[in-house]
Scaffold this active site. Structure first.
Site, PDB file in Angstrom:
ATOM      1  N   LYS A  23       7.707 -32.128  38.188  1.00 22.67           N
ATOM      2  CA  LYS A  23       8.996 -32.550  38.409  1.00 22.67           C
ATOM      3  C   LYS A  23       9.721 -32.852  36.945  1.00 22.67           C
ATOM      4  O   LYS A  23      10.642 -32.711  36.590  1.00 22.67           O
ATOM      5  CB  LYS A  23       9.421 -33.690  39.296  1.00 22.67           C
ATOM      6  CG  LYS A  23      10.644 -34.320  39.593  1.00 22.67           C
ATOM      7  CD  LYS A  23      11.565 -33.230  39.988  1.00 22.67           C
ATOM      8  CE  LYS A  23      13.175 -33.765  40.216  1.00 22.67           C
ATOM      9  NZ  LYS A  23      13.230 -34.389  41.460  1.00 22.67           N
TER      10      LYS A  23
ATOM     11  N   HIS B  63      16.283 -26.008  50.126  1.00 24.15           N
ATOM     12  CA  HIS B  63      17.493 -27.042  50.428  1.00 24.15           C
ATOM     13  C   HIS B  63      18.692 -26.499  50.769  1.00 24.15           C
ATOM     14  O   HIS B  63      19.514 -27.136  51.373  1.00 24.15           O
ATOM     15  CB  HIS B  63      17.711 -28.063  48.971  1.00 24.15           C
ATOM     16  CG  HIS B  63      16.959 -28.797  48.675  1.00 24.15           C
ATOM     17  ND1 HIS B  63      15.383 -28.580  48.486  1.00 24.15           N
ATOM     18  CD2 HIS B  63      16.764 -30.185  48.893  1.00 24.15           C
ATOM     19  CE1 HIS B  63      14.797 -29.776  48.366  1.00 24.15           C
ATOM     20  NE2 HIS B  63      15.530 -30.662  48.186  1.00 24.15           N
TER      21      HIS B  63
ATOM     22  N   HIS C 172      19.201 -28.890  53.656  1.00 27.85           N
ATOM     23  CA  HIS C 172      20.440 -29.947  53.871  1.00 27.85           C
ATOM     24  C   HIS C 172      21.584 -29.559  54.885  1.00 27.85           C
ATOM     25  O   HIS C 172      21.869 -30.282  55.461  1.00 27.85           O
ATOM     26  CB  HIS C 172      21.084 -29.762  52.418  1.00 27.85           C
ATOM     27  CG  HIS C 172      20.492 -30.812  51.545  1.00 27.85           C
ATOM     28  ND1 HIS C 172      21.047 -30.592  50.069  1.00 27.85           N
ATOM     29  CD2 HIS C 172      19.780 -31.507  51.593  1.00 27.85           C
ATOM     30  CE1 HIS C 172      20.212 -31.376  49.591  1.00 27.85           C
ATOM     31  NE2 HIS C 172      19.588 -32.163  50.097  1.00 27.85           N
TER      32      HIS C 172
ATOM     33  N   GLU D 295       8.303 -32.300  50.086  1.00 28.97           N
ATOM     34  CA  GLU D 295       8.660 -31.889  48.797  1.00 28.97           C
ATOM     35  C   GLU D 295       7.265 -31.589  48.008  1.00 28.97           C
ATOM     36  O   GLU D 295       7.387 -30.566  47.073  1.00 28.97           O
ATOM     37  CB  GLU D 295       9.048 -33.242  48.207  1.00 28.97           C
ATOM     38  CG  GLU D 295      10.619 -33.380  48.557  1.00 28.97           C
ATOM     39  CD  GLU D 295      11.791 -32.558  48.110  1.00 28.97           C
ATOM     40  OE1 GLU D 295      11.344 -31.440  47.157  1.00 28.97           O
ATOM     41  OE2 GLU D 295      12.745 -32.652  48.621  1.00 28.97           O
TER      42      GLU D 295
END
Length: 332
Positions: free
Chosen positions: A201, A222, A226, A161
């Site tokens: 963030k 993602h 994902h 991340e």
């Protein structure tokens, strides 16, 4: 939105648990490693791992709160990784139509990503985060001492991340490229990179809490990540799937990216994920990606970092998505 408190000492977590009307939620790993944190504190222990991020766990937390005599003035304190924070935060959003909560992330991934976003939720039917609520924690307490007991796999998960954040911000990118080996090895530059990632963030969430614009860039990696995570049965860590997703999505648009930048993206992703791309077909990934809640108008959306902190939103028909993915899979 308060800035996350970043410290070295676990004493900050002890302070968060010392309130008059708190209820703690932790996972089995943290409970075993830090039993003294929960002595004399009303709490419940949920299972550790993605498979426990479900509606049954939410119900278990709420039932435990009722049995403990919690009320609308109770503050839930989540102490654990992203699964614990997401699940406990969702339970806090649901309990008596919503109570305050504090997040104390104990993993690198939760510290730099899920711990600060206010997007709580659980998986249903193997689909990530399809049941949830926006419920911002009152405070986030980042205690770096928790990282001393973090296994290497979980460290690399957080690094995945952090690489994503690097691709979204030019300053973080420059420092990450220079120090990627040191970051992976938990060297001296890690503390500074962690703080930069946390603050980045925070800035995005503060500007776009409900994900109507700027915050969508945080979905880079993602769409593929994902889908592969679900199809691969969560065999790797979430951050590793994000790194695989970032590399795959960059590969899908390699013809549009600067070659030197594309090479650096591949190198960063390979540094934090040492696994080959799972043997899953482009057709399977496409079918699963079509169910992503970020999609719109029947198209599959990819947030593509293109260099210099810039991100382009790509909206592809399923056929175009599959065609581009098939073209790059052999190189992953």
């Amino acid at each position: 939105m308060k800035a996350a408190g970043i410290t070295d000492s676990v004493a900050a977590a002890e302070k968060a648990l010392a309130g008059e009307n708190v209820f703690a939620v932790t996972d089995a790993n943290v409970a075993d490693l830090y039993p003294s944190l929960f002595a004399g504190v009303r709490h419940t222990v949920m299972g550790a791992g993605e498979k426990y991020k479900n509606l049954d766990s939410v119900g278990g937390i709420i039932s435990a709160m009722v049995e403990a005599g919690c009320d609308r003035q109770t503050t839930v304190v989540a102490v654990g990784g992203g699964v614990t924070g997401d699940t406990a935060g969702f339970a806090a959003a649901c309990f008596m139509r919503g109570v305050k909560w504090i997040n104390v992330p104990t993993t690198l991934l939760a510290m730099v990503d899920s711990g600060r976003g206010g997007k709580t939720g659980v998986d249903v039917g193997g689909y990530k985060n399809v049941a949830g609520a926006f419920h911002m924690p009152e405070h986030v307490v980042v205690c770096r001492d928790f990282l001393r007991t973090l296994p290497e796999r979980e460290w690399l998960c957080g690094c995945g991340e952090m690489v994503k954040h690097a691709l979204l911000d030019a300053d973080i990118y420059d420092m990450t490229v220079k120090n990627i080996g040191d970051l992976v090895a938990r060297g001296k530059s890690s503390d500074r990179l962690i703080e930069m990632s946390v603050r980045y963030k925070e800035s995005v969430v503060a500007a776009d809490f409900k994900e109507s614009g700027l915050r969508k860039r945080l979905n880079a990696g993602h769409t593929v990540g994902h889908a592969v995570e679900r199809l691969d049965g969560f065999r790797l860590s979430h951050g590793e799937y994000v790194a695989l997703g970032l590399r795959a999505e960059a590969g899908m648009f390699a013809d549009e990216l600067d070659p030197a930048y594309y090479a650096e993206v591949c190198a960063l992703c390979s540094a934090v994920c040492r696994h080959r791309f799972p043997q899953i077909s482009a057709e399977e990934i496409t079918d699963t990606a079509r169910a992503n809640k970020k999609n719109a108008h029947g198209n599959i959306v990819v947030m593509l970092p293109v260099g210099g902190g810039r991100v382009e939103e790509k909206s592809l028909s399923p056929d175009e998505f599959q065609r581009r993915l098939e073209k790059c899979l052999s190189a992953l």
